[in-house]
Design a protein around this motif. Structure first.
Motif, PDB file in Angstrom:
ATOM      1  N   LEU A 129      42.080  41.431  50.546  1.00  8.76           N
ATOM      2  CA  LEU A 129      41.325  42.654  50.840  1.00  8.76           C
ATOM      3  C   LEU A 129      42.176  43.923  50.820  1.00  8.76           C
ATOM      4  N   PRO A 130      43.444  43.889  51.294  1.00  2.00           N
ATOM      5  CA  PRO A 130      44.252  45.113  51.161  1.00  2.00           C
ATOM      6  C   PRO A 130      44.454  45.537  49.703  1.00  2.00           C
ATOM      7  N   HIS A 131      44.266  44.610  48.788  1.00  2.00           N
ATOM      8  CA  HIS A 131      44.426  44.920  47.352  1.00  2.00           C
ATOM      9  C   HIS A 131      43.067  45.031  46.666  1.00  2.00           C
ATOM     10  N   PHE A 132      42.015  45.224  47.458  1.00  2.00           N
ATOM     11  CA  PHE A 132      40.657  45.196  46.897  1.00  2.00           C
ATOM     12  C   PHE A 132      40.438  46.274  45.830  1.00  2.00           C
ATOM     13  N   ASN A 133      40.950  47.456  46.047  1.00  2.00           N
ATOM     14  CA  ASN A 133      40.688  48.551  45.109  1.00  2.00           C
ATOM     15  C   ASN A 133      41.207  48.252  43.714  1.00  2.00           C
ATOM     16  N   VAL A 134      42.421  47.685  43.623  1.00  3.47           N
ATOM     17  CA  VAL A 134      42.956  47.383  42.285  1.00  3.47           C
ATOM     18  C   VAL A 134      42.187  46.234  41.646  1.00  3.47           C
ATOM     19  N   LEU A 135      41.768  45.273  42.475  1.00  4.97           N
ATOM     20  CA  LEU A 135      40.956  44.173  41.963  1.00  4.97           C
ATOM     21  C   LEU A 135      39.607  44.683  41.459  1.00  4.97           C
ATOM     22  N   PHE A 136      38.986  45.551  42.246  1.00  6.92           N
ATOM     23  CA  PHE A 136      37.687  46.109  41.862  1.00  6.92           C
ATOM     24  C   PHE A 136      37.809  46.929  40.586  1.00  6.92           C
ATOM     25  N   ASP A 137      38.876  47.701  40.492  1.00  2.00           N
ATOM     26  CA  ASP A 137      39.095  48.524  39.302  1.00  2.00           C
ATOM     27  C   ASP A 137      39.223  47.644  38.059  1.00  2.00           C
ATOM     28  N   GLY A 138      39.990  46.565  38.205  1.00  2.00           N
ATOM     29  CA  GLY A 138      40.147  45.661  37.062  1.00  2.00           C
ATOM     30  C   GLY A 138      38.857  44.957  36.702  1.00  2.00           C
ATOM     31  N   LEU A 139      38.122  44.514  37.715  1.00  2.00           N
ATOM     32  CA  LEU A 139      36.858  43.820  37.463  1.00  2.00           C
ATOM     33  C   LEU A 139      35.820  44.727  36.823  1.00  2.00           C
ATOM     34  N   SER A 140      35.810  45.997  37.238  1.00  2.00           N
ATOM     35  CA  SER A 140      34.822  46.920  36.673  1.00  2.00           C
ATOM     36  C   SER A 140      35.034  47.093  35.169  1.00  2.00           C
ATOM     37  N   LYS A 141      36.282  46.937  34.723  1.00  2.00           N
ATOM     38  CA  LYS A 141      36.558  47.028  33.277  1.00  2.00           C
ATOM     39  C   LYS A 141      36.114  45.752  32.569  1.00  2.00           C
ATOM     40  N   LEU A 142      36.382  44.606  33.204  1.00  2.00           N
ATOM     41  CA  LEU A 142      35.975  43.336  32.583  1.00  2.00           C
ATOM     42  C   LEU A 142      34.459  43.175  32.529  1.00  2.00           C
ATOM     43  N   ALA A 143      33.749  43.825  33.458  1.00  2.00           N
ATOM     44  CA  ALA A 143      32.291  43.720  33.473  1.00  2.00           C
ATOM     45  C   ALA A 143      31.682  44.262  32.193  1.00  2.00           C
ATOM     46  N   ALA A 144      32.381  45.200  31.550  1.00  2.00           N
ATOM     47  CA  ALA A 144      31.881  45.777  30.296  1.00  2.00           C
ATOM     48  C   ALA A 144      32.590  45.180  29.086  1.00  2.00           C
ATOM     49  N   PHE A 171      37.161  44.786  55.795  1.00  2.00           N
ATOM     50  CA  PHE A 171      37.034  45.543  54.536  1.00  2.00           C
ATOM     51  C   PHE A 171      37.260  47.030  54.801  1.00  2.00           C
ATOM     52  N   ASP A 172      38.129  47.655  54.001  1.00  2.00           N
ATOM     53  CA  ASP A 172      38.474  49.071  54.182  1.00  2.00           C
ATOM     54  C   ASP A 172      37.533  49.933  53.327  1.00  2.00           C
ATOM     55  N   LEU A 173      36.402  50.309  53.922  1.00  2.00           N
ATOM     56  CA  LEU A 173      35.387  51.082  53.196  1.00  2.00           C
ATOM     57  C   LEU A 173      35.866  52.494  52.890  1.00  2.00           C
ATOM     58  N   VAL A 174      36.636  53.068  53.801  1.00  2.00           N
ATOM     59  CA  VAL A 174      37.081  54.461  53.633  1.00  2.00           C
ATOM     60  C   VAL A 174      37.919  54.621  52.368  1.00  2.00           C
ATOM     61  N   SER A 175      38.848  53.694  52.135  1.00  2.00           N
ATOM     62  CA  SER A 175      39.697  53.808  50.945  1.00  2.00           C
ATOM     63  C   SER A 175      38.955  53.400  49.671  1.00  2.00           C
ATOM     64  N   PHE A 176      37.865  52.638  49.838  1.00  2.00           N
ATOM     65  CA  PHE A 176      37.130  52.174  48.657  1.00  2.00           C
ATOM     66  C   PHE A 176      36.166  53.235  48.117  1.00  2.00           C
ATOM     67  N   ILE A 177      35.621  54.079  48.984  1.00  2.00           N
ATOM     68  CA  ILE A 177      34.590  55.035  48.579  1.00  2.00           C
ATOM     69  C   ILE A 177      35.038  55.958  47.433  1.00  2.00           C
ATOM     70  N   PRO A 178      36.253  56.532  47.444  1.00  2.00           N
ATOM     71  CA  PRO A 178      36.645  57.385  46.303  1.00  2.00           C
ATOM     72  C   PRO A 178      36.598  56.655  44.968  1.00  2.00           C
ATOM     73  N   LEU A 179      37.007  55.376  44.975  1.00  2.00           N
ATOM     74  CA  LEU A 179      36.955  54.595  43.739  1.00  2.00           C
ATOM     75  C   LEU A 179      35.518  54.341  43.318  1.00  2.00           C
ATOM     76  N   LEU A 180      34.671  54.020  44.296  1.00  2.00           N
ATOM     77  CA  LEU A 180      33.257  53.789  43.994  1.00  2.00           C
ATOM     78  C   LEU A 180      32.611  55.055  43.447  1.00  2.00           C
ATOM     79  N   ARG A 181      32.931  56.212  44.056  1.00  2.00           N
ATOM     80  CA  ARG A 181      32.371  57.483  43.599  1.00  2.00           C
ATOM     81  C   ARG A 181      32.792  57.791  42.157  1.00  2.00           C
ATOM     82  N   GLU A 182      34.003  57.397  41.822  1.00  2.00           N
ATOM     83  CA  GLU A 182      34.487  57.635  40.453  1.00  2.00           C
ATOM     84  C   GLU A 182      33.815  56.698  39.453  1.00  2.00           C
ATOM     85  N   ARG A 183      33.754  55.427  39.809  1.00  2.00           N
ATOM     86  CA  ARG A 183      33.228  54.433  38.874  1.00  2.00           C
ATOM     87  C   ARG A 183      31.704  54.508  38.712  1.00  2.00           C
ATOM     88  N   ILE A 184      31.016  55.093  39.685  1.00  2.00           N
ATOM     89  CA  ILE A 184      29.552  55.083  39.658  1.00  2.00           C
ATOM     90  C   ILE A 184      28.993  55.962  38.530  1.00  2.00           C
TER      91      ILE A 184
END
Length: 782
Positions: A129-144, A171-184
């Motif tokens: 979970l501390p590495h969630f943002n980088v994992l999410f970023d990578g997964l969002s690319k593989l999704a497409a 889960f660290d929602l505060v640090s995740f929101i900027p990434l979500l806002r960008e990817r959305i």
């Protein structure tokens, strides 16, 4: 790869197998690595563990050789399996090289990277979970990813990661929101689907309060709602629906103000689903947040008002917009008419967004050319976010009035929108009259222009607003001020605003002083201004007078005081220099007075002339009615001034008798046969007390040619009993006089002189016109 290089603690056999092109040999090497790392774990040899991971990362996973990269990936996965629960200590070193391979051009290698990361995450579980943002970023690319195998592998990893997030409370929602806002804001269909699925998961976790961060992602959600894919649109609808349910459950924790401008933007989109959804949200916001939404009224109205004119194809949007509009209107109360200055000890509210609204692009005022553009550019903030502190809400009308004025000025706007705008103006004048009268001078021209609207309902609402302006105590000023608009201004020689309370026009020197200006206390200084400008419009737009004039005047008589309407118009027409218009207007007013049910009470007041006020009104009307001889006679018939009517008809012999003149006499004869003059016809039975009535009617008969009107009046007079009682002037001296013959308060001789004076002016004008026409004819001949 250099075969002579030392890869210890990896054996040469392991190194050789990792570089092999066959998957089975690489798998055997991975098992050897797993056994080796387990031994290091048992020995607590962290140095060697790090060395193995670093070697697999630098020399294999990040190698230029594709088979080496594949070997490095399976080796790193084997290390993670061997480390077990201790893998969390080395996750950064394990994950980063695998994520780098997500960008590899080889789809097979991207698949192996996905497989390796799946094994790493499966072992580490919550530790990732501390590495969630980088994992999410990578997964969002593989999704497409275009490769179906890679996409399938990423979906397995995605489900595993969602399970971990759902189980955990760290889960660290505060640090995740900027990434979500960008990817959305991704335009890729699969990336959007990936984003929506994650928002759904996060929203379902009890320990995660995504509602606090909804302003960060709401705009992106509405963007996704417009996707071409039905499945994605449906998923986004579900997400927005869940958020709206939560908002209804917990309105106190919702940041309504921070999302207001987002809804305003999307309420104006051309996509029906987005517009309907945004409008539903806006409706709930207005109803739940209440006066918190008042500072955003101008933006909301910009979005809502055009929807009210939608046809049945957008019936749902129209209905929701109507509810939203009504709810917003209810938020305006008399308290909003208080001064804007803060009370002692009270902090002033933040500057209202409406104050800045006219400066924003796509708001009420539109561009530099003054056009009204109600569209908003996506992503552009049109409001300043309201303070989260509980500050007093101040209603700033500048932006609201600008939006209403703009929509009312737009001739292309629908009828229902125009009606809604007028309802808003009326509501604001009722609830906040003092503030609204600051805007009256800017609103007045367009309100007068709206009287030419094609819809009777629009005109009726417009008249209600104008009547409220003319009668509200808040509009009382010492000086009515300049008339509005270049086309509505009058010169000193035209229609001017009389000074309230001045002496009336009934009397010259030696006559009794009767006031001619309206005295009803409900009328303010805008009343005369309205009457002057209304007559000015009738003068410049004769079709308006002909088609809508009677309707407008009758409605005004219902909304305001009928006596004041006629009193003021007669007073103003007395100064009218366009004598032809004055005659036409007098004829129209006379017809309304004699035929409209709305004027029943006023007719009864004039019929008897028992009070000083009624005599004052008669004299005022008479002086203007003199512009039209036949209407003057009809006014005398209405007021039972039969002797004066007879005297007037005697003067007709000196007038220029035209076809129009005879047509008006014809219409008067028709009117005498109407129910309004029933009392007059019954008075014909009393020949002795009404000799001048009979003589006046015979006078009309003598004026008429042998027409149907002549036959009609002749037959009526034949029904008068004992016609031989009609004696000469001398023989009537001993006879009882009609009650109306000698009214002590009215100087009929002076009125008769005024009649002659006015008719002479008309004659001079006609001669001047005919002289100019003759002059032009002579020029043509020459």
């Amino acid at each position: 790869m250099n075969p002579e290089k030392d890869f210890a603690p990896l054996t040469p056999n392991i190194v050789r197998a990792l570089n092999d092109k066959l998957y089975e040999k690489r798998k055997v090497a991975a098992l050897e690595i797993e056994k080796l790392v387990r031994e290091f774990v048992a020995q607590n040899n962290t140095v060697q563990i790090k060395h193995v991971i670093q070697t697999l990362s630098q020399e294999f996973a990040l190698s230029q050789h594709p088979h080496s990269r594949k070997g490095g990936l399976i080796g790193l996965a084997a290390c993670s399996i061997a480390l077990g629960k201790d893998s969390g200590l080395y996750l950064k070193e394990l994950i980063e090289p695998v994520l780098t391979c997500f960008n590899d051009a080889d789809s097979r290698l991207r698949y192996y990277a996905c497989e390796a990361l799946y094994n790493i995450v499966k072992v580490a579980r919550g530790a990732v979970l501390p590495h969630f943002n980088v994992l999410f970023d990578g997964l969002s690319k593989l999704a497409a990813d275009p490769d179906p195998n890679v996409k399938s592998g990423s979906e397995l990893l995605d489900r595993l990661l969602k399970d971990i997030v759902t189980e955990s409370n760290k889960f660290d929602l505060v640090s995740f929101i900027p990434l979500l806002r960008e990817r959305i804001y991704s335009n890729n269909q699969y990336a959007r689907q990936f984003i929506i699925s994650w928002i759904l998961v996060l929203e379902s976790v009890p320990d995660i309060n995504l509602l606090d961060y909804l302003p960060e992602i709401l705009d992106g959600l509405f963007q996704i709602l417009g996707d071409n894919g039905k499945e994605i649109r449906k998923m986004c609808e579900v997400v927005l629906g869940e958020f709206l349910k939560e908002i209804k459950k917990n309105p106190s924790s919702v940041k309504f103000a921070e999302m207001a401008n987002i809804l305003v933007i999307h309420c104006q989109t051309t996509d029906d689903l987005i517009q309907l959804t945004a409008m539903c949200w806006m409706r709930e916001f207005v109803q739940l947040a209440g006066r918190v939404m008042l500072p955003y009224s101008s933006g909301i109205l910009t979005a809502v008002l055009p929807c009210l004119a939608y046809d049945d194809r957008k019936k749902s949007i129209k209905e929701v917009a109507n509810v939203c509009n009504q709810s917003l209107m209810k938020l305006v109360t008399p308290e909003d008419d208080e001064p804007d200055e803060p009370r002692p000890g009270q902090r002033q509210a933040d500057p209202a967004p409406d104050d800045a609204l006219p400066k924003q692009e796509g708001t009420a005022s539109g561009g530099p050319d003054g056009s009204c553009d109600s569209s908003f550019s996506s992503g552009i903030s049109v409001f300043t976010a309201a303070s989260t502190e509980r500050a007093p809400v101040t209603l700033h009308l500048d932006g609201i009035v600008q939006v209403l004025n703009c929509h009312l000025s737009d001739t292309a706007i629908g009828m229902m929108t125009r009606i809604a705008v007028l309802k808003w103006l009326y509501h604001l004048y009722i609830k906040t009259p003092r503030k609204m009268f600051r805007h009256t001078d800017s609103l007045f021209p367009i309100l007068l222009q709206t009287l030419s609207d094609e819809s009777d309902e629009v005109i009726l609402k417009d008249l209600e607003v104008l009547a409220e302006i003319a009668s509200s105590p808040a509009g009382q000023t010492d000086d009515p001020g300049p008339l509005d608009g270049p086309d509505l201004r009058t010169s000193h020689s035209e229609l001017q605003v009389p000074t309230p309370g001045r002496a009336g026009l009934l009397n010259t020197s030696g006559t009794k002083g009767l006031e001619c200006s309206p005295s009803t206390p409900t009328m303010n200084s805008y009343f005369y201004k309205f009457m002057i400008n209304l007559l000015k419009r009738f003068s410049s737009e004769r079709k308006l007078l002909e088609v809508r004039g009677p309707f407008i005047i009758r409605q005004l008589c219902l909304l305001l005081n009928a006596e004041n309407i006629f009193h003021s118009m007669a007073d103003i027409l007395l100064r009218e220099e366009d004598l032809k218009f004055a005659s036409t207007m007098v004829h129209a007013l006379n017809t309304i007075l004699l035929t409209s049910t709305e004027l029943f009470q006023l007719r009864n007041q004039l019929k008897d002339l028992k009070t000083l006020e009624s005599q004052n009104l008669f004299c005022c009307l008479y002086r203007s009615w003199c512009h039209n001889p036949v209407t003057t006679v009809s006014l005398c018939f209405l007021t039972q001034n039969y002797r004066h009517a007879y005297d007037l008809i005697q003067k007709f012999g000196d007038l220029e008798v035209t076809v129009d003149f005879l047509a008006e006499v014809d219409k008067l004869v028709q009117l005498i046969e109407c129910p309004i003059f029933t009392y007059l016809r019954l008075q014909l039975l009393d020949v002795k007390n009404n000799p001048y009535l009979i003589k006046a009617l015979y006078g009309l008969l003598m004026l008429l040619p042998q027409s149907s009107a002549f036959q009609l009046l002749s037959h009526r007079l034949q029904c008068v009993p004992n016609p031989e009682l009609l004696q000469t002037e001398d023989s009537l001296k001993a006879a009882p006089k009609s009650q109306k013959a000698d009214s002590p308060s009215i100087d009929y001789a002076e009125l008769l002189q005024h009649f002659e004076k006015v008719q002479n002016k008309h004659l001079e004008v006609r001669h001047q016109r005919s002289g100019r026409a003759d002059h032009l004819d002579r020029r043509v001949v020459l």
